[in-house]
Design a protein around this motif. Sequence first.
Motif, mmCIF file in Angstrom:
data_model
loop_
_atom_site.group_PDB
_atom_site.id
_atom_site.type_symbol
_atom_site.label_atom_id
_atom_site.label_comp_id
_atom_site.label_asym_id
_atom_site.label_seq_id
_atom_site.Cartn_x
_atom_site.Cartn_y
_atom_site.Cartn_z
ATOM 1 N N LEU A 46 0.862 -1.179 0.000
ATOM 2 C CA LEU A 46 0.000 0.000 0.000
ATOM 3 C C LEU A 46 0.900 1.231 0.000
ATOM 4 C CD1 LEU A 46 -2.493 -1.092 2.825
ATOM 5 C CD2 LEU A 46 -2.745 -1.458 0.361
ATOM 6 N N THR A 47 1.053 1.896 -1.132
ATOM 7 C CA THR A 47 1.905 3.073 -1.204
ATOM 8 C C THR A 47 1.082 4.332 -0.964
ATOM 9 O OG1 THR A 47 1.619 3.164 -3.611
ATOM 10 C CG2 THR A 47 3.532 1.979 -2.775
ATOM 11 N N ARG A 48 1.809 5.432 -0.690
ATOM 12 C CA ARG A 48 1.192 6.724 -0.395
ATOM 13 C C ARG A 48 0.153 6.587 0.726
ATOM 14 N NH1 ARG A 48 4.909 10.088 -2.391
ATOM 15 N NH2 ARG A 48 4.824 10.391 -4.650
ATOM 16 N N THR A 49 0.470 5.735 1.682
ATOM 17 C CA THR A 49 -0.474 5.424 2.756
ATOM 18 C C THR A 49 0.138 5.756 4.107
ATOM 19 O OG1 THR A 49 -1.482 3.672 1.435
ATOM 20 C CG2 THR A 49 -1.876 3.615 3.805
ATOM 21 N N MET A 50 -0.569 6.538 4.895
ATOM 22 C CA MET A 50 -0.097 7.013 6.194
ATOM 23 C C MET A 50 -0.820 6.274 7.314
ATOM 24 S SD MET A 50 1.857 9.441 7.623
ATOM 25 C CE MET A 50 2.127 10.114 9.260
ATOM 26 N N PHE B 111 -4.711 6.090 6.061
ATOM 27 C CA PHE B 111 -5.381 6.696 4.911
ATOM 28 C C PHE B 111 -4.391 6.915 3.780
ATOM 29 C CE2 PHE B 111 -3.683 10.484 6.913
ATOM 30 C CZ PHE B 111 -3.457 11.385 5.880
ATOM 31 N N ASN B 112 -4.916 6.874 2.557
ATOM 32 C CA ASN B 112 -4.128 7.144 1.363
ATOM 33 C C ASN B 112 -4.188 8.638 1.092
ATOM 34 O OD1 ASN B 112 -3.740 7.629 -1.639
ATOM 35 N ND2 ASN B 112 -3.192 5.460 -1.526
ATOM 36 N N PHE B 113 -3.029 9.298 1.105
ATOM 37 C CA PHE B 113 -3.040 10.758 0.980
ATOM 38 C C PHE B 113 -2.988 11.227 -0.474
ATOM 39 C CE2 PHE B 113 1.227 9.355 2.288
ATOM 40 C CZ PHE B 113 2.033 9.836 1.272
ATOM 41 N N ARG B 114 -3.293 10.331 -1.405
ATOM 42 C CA ARG B 114 -3.553 10.727 -2.782
ATOM 43 C C ARG B 114 -5.045 10.599 -3.112
ATOM 44 N NH1 ARG B 114 0.409 13.019 -2.347
ATOM 45 N NH2 ARG B 114 2.337 12.892 -3.558
ATOM 46 N N THR B 115 -5.657 9.492 -2.671
ATOM 47 C CA THR B 115 -7.070 9.256 -2.982
ATOM 48 C C THR B 115 -8.018 9.683 -1.867
ATOM 49 O OG1 THR B 115 -7.085 7.013 -2.050
ATOM 50 C CG2 THR B 115 -6.365 7.265 -4.350
ATOM 51 N N GLY B 116 -7.497 9.775 -0.636
ATOM 52 C CA GLY B 116 -8.347 10.087 0.503
ATOM 53 C C GLY B 116 -9.036 8.870 1.094
ATOM 54 N N SER C 73 -10.443 16.913 10.491
ATOM 55 C CA SER C 73 -10.776 18.259 10.971
ATOM 56 C C SER C 73 -9.665 19.262 10.680
ATOM 57 C CB SER C 73 -11.064 18.231 12.483
ATOM 58 O OG SER C 73 -9.872 17.977 13.222
ATOM 59 N N HIS C 74 -8.436 18.765 10.454
ATOM 60 C CA HIS C 74 -7.333 19.673 10.138
ATOM 61 C C HIS C 74 -7.509 20.352 8.781
ATOM 62 C CE1 HIS C 74 -5.005 18.630 13.664
ATOM 63 N NE2 HIS C 74 -5.155 17.350 13.403
ATOM 64 N N MET C 75 -8.448 19.864 7.992
ATOM 65 C CA MET C 75 -8.729 20.488 6.703
ATOM 66 C C MET C 75 -9.914 21.447 6.805
ATOM 67 S SD MET C 75 -8.168 17.153 4.211
ATOM 68 C CE MET C 75 -8.132 18.125 2.710
ATOM 69 N N LEU D 286 -4.784 16.653 1.033
ATOM 70 C CA LEU D 286 -4.491 15.356 1.647
ATOM 71 C C LEU D 286 -2.996 15.180 1.916
ATOM 72 C CD1 LEU D 286 -6.896 13.135 -0.480
ATOM 73 C CD2 LEU D 286 -7.117 13.642 1.965
ATOM 74 N N HIS D 287 -2.155 15.681 1.021
ATOM 75 C CA HIS D 287 -0.713 15.611 1.263
ATOM 76 C C HIS D 287 -0.356 16.412 2.518
ATOM 77 C CE1 HIS D 287 3.388 14.759 -0.163
ATOM 78 N NE2 HIS D 287 3.706 15.923 0.358
ATOM 79 N N GLY D 288 -0.959 17.578 2.654
ATOM 80 C CA GLY D 288 -0.744 18.375 3.850
ATOM 81 C C GLY D 288 -1.243 17.679 5.102
ATOM 82 N N LEU D 289 -2.291 16.875 4.964
ATOM 83 C CA LEU D 289 -2.812 16.124 6.111
ATOM 84 C C LEU D 289 -1.786 15.099 6.593
ATOM 85 C CD1 LEU D 289 -5.422 16.016 7.770
ATOM 86 C CD2 LEU D 289 -6.224 14.192 6.260
#
Length: 572
Positions: free
Chosen positions: A150-154, A171-176, A428-430, A484-487
Amino acid sequence: MLDTDVLVIGGGVAGCMSAIPALEAGLQVVVCEKGKVLDHCGSVGCGVDHYLTVMDSGPEWDTPEFLIKHVPELTDGIVDMAVTSRVIHEMPRVLRRIEALGVNFKDPRLNDYYRLRSFGLPGTYHINFDGTEFKKHIGQEVRRLKGTVLTRTMAIQLLTKDNRVYGVLAFNFRTGKWLGVRARAVVLAAGEVNRISQNASGVAFDSWHCPYNTGDAQAMGYRVGAMLANMEFIETTLTPKGFSAQGLNALVSEGAYFINKSGERFMFKYNEKGENARRSVIADAVINEYLLGNGRIYADCRHLPTETLDHMEATLQIDRYTMPAFYEQKQLNFREEPVEVSISELSIRRSGVYFRGSGLAVDTTGQTSIRGLFAAGDCSTVSGGIAGASVLGHIAGEGVAIYLSSAKRVLPKIDMDSANAIREKTLSHMGKNNNLPWKEFEGSVRQIVTDYVGVRRNAKGLQLALRALDELAKKETLLKADDLHGLMRVQESTSIRLNAELMATAALTRTETRTGSSHRRLDHSETDDHKWKKFVLVEQGPKGPMTSTLPCEHELSNAFKRTQTKELSDVG
């Protein structure tokens, strides 16, 4: 939702090396990685030029027993000898395993291993080689064995019940897309803590080691009750001024000198091994030269033979391929003139020595104080660069396979109300009411660490740091993510702040100086073996981090209490 046998968080060397034996044991493995491509993520995604190992090649110095005998001196006695001994004994086997994956450790000039001595080690244990594709071979093996990546996953939050881990929220910070991954065992392998202090260039992502390693594993483990150790120790190195690049190992092992503004070669004033002293000693000597008014400091290679300079020029760019461009644009020629160096930013990694890591405490199988939760690499308490990550990663993967042979197969259900609460809190950070940029927040952390928790410490400064970091913690709800990248960056920022707090707390507890600049207390300037040949342990308490100690003749696992821990609903 996704169910698996093993979840590995972090797709670097330690993560991939833990995945391989688990996959070979027939287990389903999911690797969760923030990067884009498994083959090129982690600290050595673009290459590595040194690998530390015993090879059992014949001489006494090249045996595990000989190196183990010297470990207490190398670590100033603060080391888990049980885990370290296991790692050193496994080194030759893991080296052969990596070679079987296609990594060529031999020097084409010699058709043999080119081994060098550095950093106070009692033998020529470092193989100098072209490891441009080192990580590629390891990543390819994970994919060949059908590991799920699972890439791009935080990863955000570990899931635990009755002191047993059973997965993670991510969460995936490319797709959300959000994921609840349930796993019978979890391996944390997300690296050290970087971006935690200021550096000479002023660019946070210009860090000596991977700037995307931000202590996420340590933070997640801490929040569910895992024990950490050695968090008071920091690591720094020497880099070309204005460019936080690797290369100190190559310089000292090939014979470079360090000179001050007067042209004096000064290292022998500080250690009988001169430039071959431990990294922490070299860094402390340079800091002291500056404090004495003897800066600037330079690396001097002018005395080295042409063949050595040619080889050095070829290998220095393996770790950091932009190095030649830096030298060209700065009009520097290290063959003909000394090159100015400076102290790098700090990291929480392995305190400038081999085999003592700062992070999650592990036993001889790589398991932490939480059942089913393993750790390997620079987020664990036994570290040794890429070799340490490779070996302890492999040990953890084999440990997982053994653990799961008798572990429960039924996984708890995820409490969806608590999971959704964590998701909403993260998202909520968004929101429109959030106005604190993560860059500004991180900048404040770096300023606090640099001013009060750096290479010279005292109780007053550490207490000021803890108060300031606590005030920052209260502002975390205001952190702003534009996308999402900022998240993902917001999550990294909170991990960095928490690790800074753990470091300052442990540093305040250890009232002595140990291992040079790794922990130098100005108000306790001497090393006190009688009182402080102990581990400082850090765990989550009712009001924040709490510390305890354990004499170093014991294994860290002796302090594990595998009873109850935080539930998902308690940490949401």
